[in-house]
Scaffold this motif. Structure first.
Motif, mmCIF file in Angstrom:
data_model
loop_
_atom_site.group_PDB
_atom_site.id
_atom_site.type_symbol
_atom_site.label_atom_id
_atom_site.label_comp_id
_atom_site.label_asym_id
_atom_site.label_seq_id
_atom_site.Cartn_x
_atom_site.Cartn_y
_atom_site.Cartn_z
ATOM 1 N N HIS A 1 0.262 7.820 -4.896
ATOM 2 C CA HIS A 1 1.510 7.121 -5.173
ATOM 3 C C HIS A 1 1.219 5.664 -5.526
ATOM 4 C CE1 HIS A 1 5.850 7.473 -5.169
ATOM 5 N NE2 HIS A 1 5.928 6.244 -4.681
ATOM 6 N N PHE B 1 3.357 1.674 -6.592
ATOM 7 C CA PHE B 1 4.611 0.920 -6.700
ATOM 8 C C PHE B 1 4.444 -0.133 -7.788
ATOM 9 C CE2 PHE B 1 4.372 2.287 -2.241
ATOM 10 C CZ PHE B 1 5.567 2.980 -2.135
ATOM 11 N N ALA C 1 -0.988 2.702 -4.377
ATOM 12 C CA ALA C 1 -0.844 2.627 -2.915
ATOM 13 C C ALA C 1 -1.638 3.734 -2.227
ATOM 14 C CB ALA C 1 0.626 2.732 -2.523
ATOM 15 N N GLY D 1 -1.834 1.670 3.341
ATOM 16 C CA GLY D 1 -1.064 2.807 2.812
ATOM 17 C C GLY D 1 -0.550 3.733 3.903
ATOM 18 N N THR E 1 3.298 4.188 3.667
ATOM 19 C CA THR E 1 3.654 4.988 2.490
ATOM 20 C C THR E 1 3.391 6.466 2.774
ATOM 21 O OG1 THR E 1 3.073 3.124 1.075
ATOM 22 C CG2 THR E 1 3.206 5.264 0.018
ATOM 23 N N THR E 2 2.240 6.747 3.408
ATOM 24 C CA THR E 2 1.927 8.137 3.764
ATOM 25 C C THR E 2 2.989 8.690 4.714
ATOM 26 O OG1 THR E 2 -0.402 7.515 3.619
ATOM 27 C CG2 THR E 2 0.089 9.644 4.618
ATOM 28 N N ARG F 1 6.084 7.751 5.047
ATOM 29 C CA ARG F 1 7.354 7.953 4.349
ATOM 30 C C ARG F 1 7.317 9.225 3.506
ATOM 31 N NH1 ARG F 1 7.931 2.928 1.046
ATOM 32 N NH2 ARG F 1 10.071 3.511 0.601
ATOM 33 N N LEU G 1 10.132 9.766 0.553
ATOM 34 C CA LEU G 1 9.442 9.342 -0.663
ATOM 35 C C LEU G 1 8.749 10.580 -1.242
ATOM 36 C CD1 LEU G 1 8.849 6.608 -2.113
ATOM 37 C CD2 LEU G 1 6.720 6.506 -0.840
#
Lengths: 258, 238
Positions: free
Chosen positions: B12, B14, B19, B42, B45-46, B48, B54
């Motif tokens: 992913h 941004f 990220a 990250g 992010t993982t 989410r 996400l």
């Protein structure tokens, strides 16, 4: 959906900002009602001085006063609607957690927009106390009672609620796409103001474009209701707008996942 | 022990900034997986992505829900996962009890009084979340996640703002949930914290998974991780 609806109503109505909203609304609507009532009485006095019964007969309380007050309420909602709509989707952290915890996007959208519509209905419902009080305790210039037409009053209230709801849901779509609630409120206010004033510019446009512009503006769809006429076309227009805004919010929230 | 969450090849970015790159991650039942990495590695992010808020640009997350394989953002998968984000998702205008009741109503399960007692939130139940200290807000956020009997718990930096006593109480609570069969992902940038609680450990560095193994291998992974940049720097200067 019910949990989200109840939470939003709690935050919008039973909170310091809710108390402020209700106070501002009550003060403004009360003041506007009083102003219009005073103007109406003065017009009646002048008609009496002329001594012409036909002029006096033209001064219909329901047609003149209710329509004018309702028009003012819509203008007040033009300012408050964007704030309510932006508030619905303003909290980014909660919004993301809702995407995780809520059963579906539909539940989030219906809960939040439903709360916005209920809040507008509550605000408009409060103002019904004014004509009700007048019909119970008011007196005409010749000592007669004031006859408030309940059907016309309720239809005007429904029209104001629909217009206010439209303002809230349009602002909610803008807020759902934005990370900055205040900017979303300002942006949606400007958008709604332009839409509201569009019919004024229709005369400058070619006829076929003018028709479209007039149709798009919410101002064109409140006139019948404020005069006490039920128009299914207008109801459909507002229903479609609210439905489209719901879909728009869903798309915006789904987009936030990517 | 079977995997309850299986992430494969997650990637992913941004706004053009990468990220996550090709991240694989498995969460086992009845196991606490420590998720270690520096700030900005990250981890959130993982989390989410695993929480279904996400959708990754590439890769997939499969959640085992009663023997069925579901995508992480599906309703069934989200119902079986409880996520406590790093920034507690509590509304400043709601009281602690109202916030927890809302979470309970949303998930359709859980006992608010139980979780209030478990996290020692009794003295603040009537206070608005906006008036709480960072640590107490954090506990309310964790309480929301622990409210349900979700089979997967994702805790993003759960000890941020907590004092040592609260950390210890949380550790005991999570060990109990693990023993009941929950798969727990606990993220932190403090190795000692992970070492004290985790069964498995994975290490994320600049969006890449550089280690995934049992707790015993943590020291080795950290040595490699710290040696990596130093070795590269030495290589570049030579």
């Amino acid at each position: 959906m019910r949990a989200i609806l109840v939470r939003e109503l709690r935050l919008l109505l039973w909170s310091p900002s809710g108390a402020l909203l209700l106070s501002v609304w009550t003060f403004l609507t009360g003041a506007l009602f009083l102003l219009e009532l005073t103007a109406f009485e003065q017009a009646e006095q002048r008609a009496l001085q002329l001594g012409d019964p036909s002029v006096l007969a033209l001064l219909d309380f329901n047609d003149l006063l209710l329509a004018a007050v309702s028009q003012h309420l819509i203008v007040v909602l033009l300012f408050l609607g964007p704030l309510i709509g932006a508030r619905l989707f303003g909290d980014g952290a909660s919004r993301e957690w809702l995407l995780h915890a809520a059963p579906s996007l539909r539940a989030i959208v219906m809960g939040k927009l439903g709360a916005g519509v209920v809040v507008v209905a509550v605000l408009v419902g409060c103002t019904l106390a004014l004509p009700l009080f007048l019909s119970v305790a008011g007196q005409g210039t010749q000592g007669e009672g004031v006859v408030v037409d309940p059907a016309q009053t309720l239809l005007a209230a429904l029209t104001v609620t629909l217009a206010g709801s439209a303002f809230v849901v349009v602002a909610a779509v803008v807020a759902a796409r934005s990370q900055a609630p205040l900017a979303a409120a300002l942006g949606s206010f400007l958008l709604l103001l332009v839409l509201w004033l569009l019919p004024g510019a229709a005369g400058l446009l070619p006829p076929e474009l003018a028709d479209v512009v007039v149709f798009v503006s919410p101002a064109s769809h409140v006139e019948n209701g404020l005069r006490g006429l039920l128009s299914f076309g207008d109801l459909l227009w507002f229903g479609s707008l609210i439905g489209a805004a719901g879909a728009g919010c869903g798309v915006a929230l789904d987009g936030a996942r990517r | 022990m079977s995997n309850v969450v299986t992430a494969r090849g997650l990637g992913h970015g941004f706004g053009g900034e990468v990220a996550l790159v090709d991240v694989d991650l498995c969460l086992r039942r009845a196991c606490i997986t420590g998720f270690l990495g520096k700030n900005g590695a990250g981890k959130s992010t993982t989390m989410r992505i695993l929480a279904g808020v996400l959708i990754p640009a590439c890769g997939s997350v499969i959640v085992d829900v009663d023997g069925r394989s579901c995508r992480a953002h599906s309703a069934a998968a989200r119902k079986s996962i409880a996520w406590a984000p790093e920034e507690p998702a509590v509304h400043p205008g709601l009281s602690v009890r109202e916030q927890l009741r809302f979470a309970q109503a949303l998930r359709g399960e859980g006992d608010v009084d139980d979780v209030i007692a478990a996290l020692h939130l009794e003295p603040v139940v009537a206070r608005l979340c906006g008036a709480l200290s960072k640590g107490t807000r954090q506990r309310v956020g964790i309480a929301q996640a622990l409210l349900t009997r979700a089979q997967v718990l994702l805790l993003d930096e759960p000890t941020a703002g907590l004092d040592p006593t609260e950390v210890e109480a949380l550790r005991k609570l999570l060990l109990r949930r693990r023993d009941e069969g929950a798969a727990i992902l606990w993220s932190s940038h403090v190795a000692a914290e992970i070492e004290a609680v985790a069964d498995d450990v994975c290490v994320l560095h600049r969006g890449r998974m550089v280690h995934h193994g049992e707790r015993a291998t943590l020291a080795q992974a950290l040595t490699a991780l710290h040696a990596g940049p130093a070795a590269k720097k030495a290589e570049a200067t030579s």
